[in-house]
Motif scaffolding. Structure first.
Motif, PDB file in Angstrom:
ATOM      1  N   ASN A 125       5.184 -15.800  -2.812  1.00  0.00           N
ATOM      2  CA  ASN A 125       3.898 -15.680  -3.498  1.00  0.00           C
ATOM      3  C   ASN A 125       4.094 -14.946  -4.828  1.00  0.00           C
ATOM      4  OD1 ASN A 125       1.218 -15.984  -3.866  1.00  0.00           O
ATOM      5  ND2 ASN A 125       0.572 -14.382  -2.443  1.00  0.00           N
ATOM      6  N   VAL A 126       4.002 -15.680  -5.902  1.00  0.00           N
ATOM      7  CA  VAL A 126       4.228 -15.107  -7.230  1.00  0.00           C
ATOM      8  C   VAL A 126       2.873 -14.840  -7.878  1.00  0.00           C
ATOM      9  CG1 VAL A 126       5.266 -15.506  -9.499  1.00  0.00           C
ATOM     10  CG2 VAL A 126       6.364 -16.418  -7.456  1.00  0.00           C
ATOM     11  N   THR A 127       2.678 -13.599  -8.340  1.00  0.00           N
ATOM     12  CA  THR A 127       1.374 -13.227  -8.893  1.00  0.00           C
ATOM     13  C   THR A 127       1.512 -12.552 -10.252  1.00  0.00           C
ATOM     14  OG1 THR A 127       0.899 -12.601  -6.602  1.00  0.00           O
ATOM     15  CG2 THR A 127      -0.838 -12.178  -8.206  1.00  0.00           C
ATOM     16  N   GLY A 128       1.012 -13.195 -11.256  1.00  0.00           N
ATOM     17  CA  GLY A 128       0.889 -12.596 -12.596  1.00  0.00           C
ATOM     18  C   GLY A 128       2.188 -12.081 -13.192  1.00  0.00           C
ATOM     19  N   LEU A 129       3.278 -12.797 -12.986  1.00  0.00           N
ATOM     20  CA  LEU A 129       4.566 -12.331 -13.536  1.00  0.00           C
ATOM     21  C   LEU A 129       4.560 -12.399 -15.061  1.00  0.00           C
ATOM     22  CD1 LEU A 129       7.607 -13.715 -11.491  1.00  0.00           C
ATOM     23  CD2 LEU A 129       6.630 -11.419 -11.489  1.00  0.00           C
ATOM     24  N   LYS A 130       5.049 -11.329 -15.663  1.00  0.00           N
ATOM     25  CA  LYS A 130       5.162 -11.313 -17.127  1.00  0.00           C
ATOM     26  C   LYS A 130       6.500 -10.678 -17.512  1.00  0.00           C
ATOM     27  CE  LYS A 130       2.932  -9.854 -21.370  1.00  0.00           C
ATOM     28  NZ  LYS A 130       1.797  -9.169 -22.012  1.00  0.00           N
ATOM     29  N   LYS A 131       7.153 -11.280 -18.472  1.00  0.00           N
ATOM     30  CA  LYS A 131       8.418 -10.707 -18.933  1.00  0.00           C
ATOM     31  C   LYS A 131       8.533 -10.867 -20.447  1.00  0.00           C
ATOM     32  CE  LYS A 131      12.407  -8.769 -18.449  1.00  0.00           C
ATOM     33  NZ  LYS A 131      12.490  -7.394 -17.961  1.00  0.00           N
ATOM     34  N   THR A 132       8.774  -9.761 -21.125  1.00  0.00           N
ATOM     35  CA  THR A 132       8.970  -9.825 -22.572  1.00  0.00           C
ATOM     36  C   THR A 132      10.376  -9.328 -22.907  1.00  0.00           C
ATOM     37  OG1 THR A 132       8.056  -7.609 -22.797  1.00  0.00           O
ATOM     38  CG2 THR A 132       6.532  -9.431 -23.145  1.00  0.00           C
ATOM     39  N   PHE A 133      10.896  -9.818 -24.007  1.00  0.00           N
ATOM     40  CA  PHE A 133      12.214  -9.371 -24.483  1.00  0.00           C
ATOM     41  C   PHE A 133      12.079  -8.913 -25.927  1.00  0.00           C
ATOM     42  CE2 PHE A 133      13.380 -12.589 -21.264  1.00  0.00           C
ATOM     43  CZ  PHE A 133      14.147 -11.792 -20.438  1.00  0.00           C
ATOM     44  N   LYS A 134      12.749  -7.825 -26.239  1.00  0.00           N
ATOM     45  CA  LYS A 134      12.781  -7.384 -27.639  1.00  0.00           C
ATOM     46  C   LYS A 134      13.728  -8.299 -28.401  1.00  0.00           C
ATOM     47  CE  LYS A 134      11.663  -2.551 -27.033  1.00  0.00           C
ATOM     48  NZ  LYS A 134      12.193  -1.207 -26.816  1.00  0.00           N
ATOM     49  N   LEU A 135      13.308  -8.667 -29.588  1.00  0.00           N
ATOM     50  CA  LEU A 135      14.155  -9.537 -30.405  1.00  0.00           C
ATOM     51  C   LEU A 135      14.882  -8.704 -31.456  1.00  0.00           C
ATOM     52  CD1 LEU A 135      11.843 -12.632 -31.100  1.00  0.00           C
ATOM     53  CD2 LEU A 135      13.698 -12.461 -29.453  1.00  0.00           C
ATOM     54  N   SER A 136      16.169  -8.903 -31.540  1.00  0.00           N
ATOM     55  CA  SER A 136      16.925  -8.227 -32.596  1.00  0.00           C
ATOM     56  C   SER A 136      16.644  -8.958 -33.916  1.00  0.00           C
ATOM     57  CB  SER A 136      18.423  -8.268 -32.292  1.00  0.00           C
ATOM     58  OG  SER A 136      18.865  -9.608 -32.273  1.00  0.00           O
TER      59      SER A 136
END
Lengths: 260, 392
Positions: free
Chosen positions: A6-17
């Motif tokens: 059960n996947v709920t509201g997954l968020k992933k951000t990466f900093k960009l060089s």
């Protein structure tokens, strides 16, 4: 049907060089790879994540495999949270991606035993399963050959087998047939269908429409990190081919393909 | 999953000892190279500064006094009388290493000596001795002749002697001499070897796994990150110890050649207790060094980056190893034994110089274990960090 993932509201951000900003032609310092992604997979089904390159499929699977942590949201894998109990999650899943490499110095035999030991598989059980897998994939003839000396296809088969040493209930495959010759790709696809018949839950990411159509019960389409459609294959296709429906939805959500 | 640390140790050993080339280059070669290099250096130095026993030098002399002739003939020199006209030619021969010595006495040397009055303020009779310091045989006979003439001069106006008897006036024992020499040399050599050993294995095992993409395969298993960190550090420490030991054995075997046969070195002065304490210090030092290099390697993207980042640490270790040579009474300051690396150097120094106090060794080993433990915990955290593990 019993939900197993059960996947709920997954968020992933990466900093960009600065270099990455230049490559991606953007001034944004942060890239959102996965944004508020939710879906459910049921026990015994094959769930396909479909999307173009950079859509967020691999990032999603890496979060599910607990290799990286989500910024927001959670996923419950057979009762275990990827955020709070990552070690427990790892006992329940098998994860295979081209990103995971095997030590080329060792033989398939050694690696199988090594990973069985890390997963705490009893020696007798491990030996029986190894024999079965090695025979099925034709690894037995190369069991004592160093991985570095094997063909790409055989390496992929060894990786596949090693990821399943503990006979997990949930198997996560990132682009399982990528870079494989047609014969090896067929062996892998057939194996996925066998696993499905044994009641295993398979989460597979790909951009190959035919693979989804061949093995998946349900499919989730990811575009720019968001889940834009998630349903059974029949419901999504609505009488059209998956490819036609994907581009219809893509143009509806993003614009024309040419604009991209 | 309790045995996962052991599983990692076994895998690291299988990786290392299964590769004959790696075993040769990391364990056998350092000891062999050190032995060959130091033995060769010792032999070259010995040959450079000593002449053959049966060598007879060719000496040229002008105005040789009859009184000195018997004495000069005792030297291993074949004397040839020359005239003033030949001096330039002989000097050229000396430069070209064909002749060994040219001695020019003033005319009527003995008469001038007898009539010379020190209080007159006039210059004393002067003997000129030409030699070629680049030729060991020439240097040797020059030293012998100078000593002989100085002794002759002293006998002319002898007022008092220093240490003219047969007693052994230097009261330092052979044990003290051995301790002083070992304490000066070995801590620096040991630290250099240990650091080189650690740097030859840790980056390959940690940064190498990242570079090859095999670390991610380990990280998706249920193994605890602490088991991975501990397994890596213990196995790498064992391998680095073997490598360091190889270099140490090579050094010990080549020391007699390097120091010369007259150095009087004797390792039998060290007791089993000294060796055991030294082993404890070395082991704990290796743990600290391996942990430190492992942390650097875990942040590095490649073996090359890890090795180059560790390079300044090599220099730092050598500099710290030289600290006891700079004097001061650091061994009496227990606080110094709390500082990593320096504590190991001081401890080795105190063991080799027979000044060791058990408290110093306990503090050193204890602190090293604390530092290694803290860095193992740090490595565990790094293995948990996706930024460190997966950044491109």
């Amino acid at each position: 049907m019993e939900p197993i993932l059960n996947v709920t509201g997954l968020k992933k951000t990466f900093k960009l060089s600065a270099k990455q900003q230049k490559i991606e032609k953007t001034n944004e310092k942060v890239k959102t790879a996965v944004n508020n992604l939710s879906f459910t997979a049921y026990r015994g089904e094959v769930f396909g994540l479909l999307g173009s390159n950079g859509a967020g499929k691999t990032t999603t699977l890496r979060m599910l495999a607990t290799l990286i942590k989500p910024d927001e949201g959670d996923a419950i894998v057979d009762g275990a949270s990827i955020v709070n109990h990552p070690e427990l999650v790892r006992t329940k899943i098998g994860f295979l991606t081209s990103e995971l490499k095997l030590e080329e110095f060792f033989t398939p035999n050694y690696l199988y035993d090594f990973f069985s030991e890390l997963h705490g598989v009893p020696a007798k059980e491990a030996a029986e399963r190894k024999q079965s897998y090695f025979e099925r994939f034709g690894i037995d003839k190369f069991a004592e050959v160093k991985v570095g000396n094997l063909s790409t296809g055989m390496k992929q088969k060894v990786s596949l087998v090693v990821s399943l040493v503990h006979d997990p209930d949930i198997i996560i495959f990132d682009e399982p047939t990528n870079g494989l010759d047609v014969l090896t790709a067929k062996v892998v696809t057939d194996f996925l269908q066998d696993l499905k018949e044994k009641g295993k839950t398979i989460i597979v990411s790909t951009h190959i429409f035919s693979l989804i159509e061949k093995i998946c019960d349900r499919v989730g389409m990811i575009i720019n990190g968001r889940m834009v459609a998630c349903d059974t294959l029949e419901a999504i296709c609505a009488g059209k081919t998956l490819e036609e429906r994907f581009f219809e939805i893509y143009e509806e959500k993003v614009g024309t393909i040419d604009e991209k | 999953m309790k045995n996962n640390t052991l599983t990692i140790i076994k895998k690291e050993f299988a990786r290392f000892f299964g590769d004959k080339r790696m075993v040769f280059t990391t364990i056998l070669m350092p000891g062999l190279m050190v032995y060959i290099m130091y033995t060769l250096m010792g032999n070259i130095m010995t040959n450079q500064f000593t002449s053959a026993d049966n060598y007879v030098a060719s000496g040229y002399v002008q105005n040789m006094p009859a009184e000195l002739e018997p004495v000069l003939n005792e030297l291993p020199v074949e004397w040839n009388d020359i005239t003033s006209d030949e001096i330039d030619t002989i000097q050229t021969s000396l430069t070209e290493k064909e002749a060994d010595l040219l001695v020019i006495f003033p005319e009527n040397f003995v008469a001038e000596l007898n009539s010379y009055d020190v209080s007159s303020g006039m210059a004393a009779p002067n003997v000129e001795i030409y030699h070629n310091s680049a030729k060991p045989e020439s240097s040797d006979v020059n030293v012998m002749l100078t000593a002989l003439l100085e002794s002759y001069e002293a006998s002319l106006s002898n007022r008092f002697d220093i240490n003219a008897g047969q007693n052994d006036y230097d009261t330092a024992s052979d044990q003290d001499m051995t301790g002083q020499l070992f304490a000066m040399l070995l801590p620096m050599l040991l630290m250099t070897f240990l650091f080189s050993s650690c740097i030859s294995v840790a980056p390959e095992s940690i940064a190498g796994e990242k570079e090859r993409g095999t670390i991610a395969t380990l990280l998706v298993t249920p193994m605890k990150r602490s088991s991975l960190a501990l397994g890596k550090i213990i196995s790498l420490s064992c391998i680095a110890m073997l490598s360091g030991l190889s270099s140490f054995i090579g050094t010990m075997l080549s020391l007699p050649s390097l120091m010369g046969s007259t150095s009087g070195l004797d390792t039998s002065y060290y007791t089993m207790k000294d060796y055991l304490l030294l082993l404890g210090v070395i082991l704990s030092t290796v743990l600290v060094l391996v942990s430190l290099i492992s942390i650097i390697s875990a942040f590095a993207k490649s073996i090359k980056e890890a090795s180059s980042t560790c390079s300044p640490l090599t220099i730092l270790t050598i500099v710290v190893s030289l600290v006891p040579m700079m004097g001061g009474d650091m061994l009496k300051n227990l606080g110094m034994f709390f500082l990593p690396i320096l504590n190991s150097v001081l401890c080795m120094n105190s063991i080799f110089s027979f000044q060791m106090e058990v408290t110093q060794v306990i503090v050193t080993i204890g602190m090293n274990l604390v530092y290694a433990g803290a860095m193992t915990f740090g490595l565990t955290r790094i293995f948990n960090s996706e930024k460190a593990m997966f950044s491109k």
